[in-house]
Design an enzyme around this catalytic site. Sequence first.
Site, short mmCIF file in Angstrom:
data_model
loop_
_atom_site.label_atom_id
_atom_site.label_comp_id
_atom_site.label_asym_id
_atom_site.label_seq_id
_atom_site.Cartn_x
_atom_site.Cartn_y
_atom_site.Cartn_z
N ASP A 116 0.87 -1.18 0.00
CA ASP A 116 0.00 0.00 0.00
C ASP A 116 0.90 1.23 0.00
O ASP A 116 1.99 1.21 0.59
CB ASP A 116 -0.90 0.01 1.23
CG ASP A 116 -2.02 -1.01 1.16
OD1 ASP A 116 -2.42 -1.38 0.04
OD2 ASP A 116 -2.50 -1.44 2.21
N ASP B 217 -7.03 -1.40 -4.39
CA ASP B 217 -8.10 -1.03 -3.46
C ASP B 217 -9.06 -0.03 -4.11
O ASP B 217 -10.27 -0.09 -3.89
CB ASP B 217 -7.52 -0.43 -2.18
CG ASP B 217 -6.71 -1.43 -1.37
OD1 ASP B 217 -6.95 -2.64 -1.50
OD2 ASP B 217 -5.82 -0.99 -0.62
#
Length: 194
Positions: free
Chosen positions: A133, A149
């Site tokens: 991330d 995401d």
Amino acid sequence: MRSKSDGYTPSRRGRLLAAGLAALLFVVLDRVTKLLVQAHLSPRPFSGDSFEAPLIPGIVRLYYVENRGAAFSLGEGSGWLFVLVALFVTVAAVVYLRRAPLVSRIEAIGLGMVVGGGIGNAIDRICFGYVVDFLATEFIDFPVFNVADIGITCGVVIAFLGFMFLSPANALEGDDAGAKAAGGSKDDNRGGGL
């Protein structure tokens, strides 16, 4: 018969193609951005420090995180379960797109985005045991996320809106109501000819 311009995919092949292209786009964008982030933002050896930099000052910054959970760091420690969920969602989306009588293009694209995001994060879990991330919001306290995401979250919303506002059930009900108002059944309005 519905035309190509009314928002419905004319064939199962067309809807699978739209979903497949959306999925491929998100898998490629996800992989490219994660490779760039791993090359330039990952923790330095022996320091453990992550590099961070503003992407859009005051809105989004780049910040490297190794997420061992699901989207937005939820469910940490259940990585393989999420790989199975991604596989299930992919199979369910393909079955739905093949079997549904009418599907809007928007719905197919949204489902493709969800599948692409799920595959993107599943690749990380299989290869590294965690998901990379790197996007952190600065204007609100929100978990760090990635392109996959975004695909999952926006894809769910887009597929839902496509289903709600271009629903095959609503379209068929509308056709029946229009035929009844005209004094016949939907079958009577197919036009002449054999």
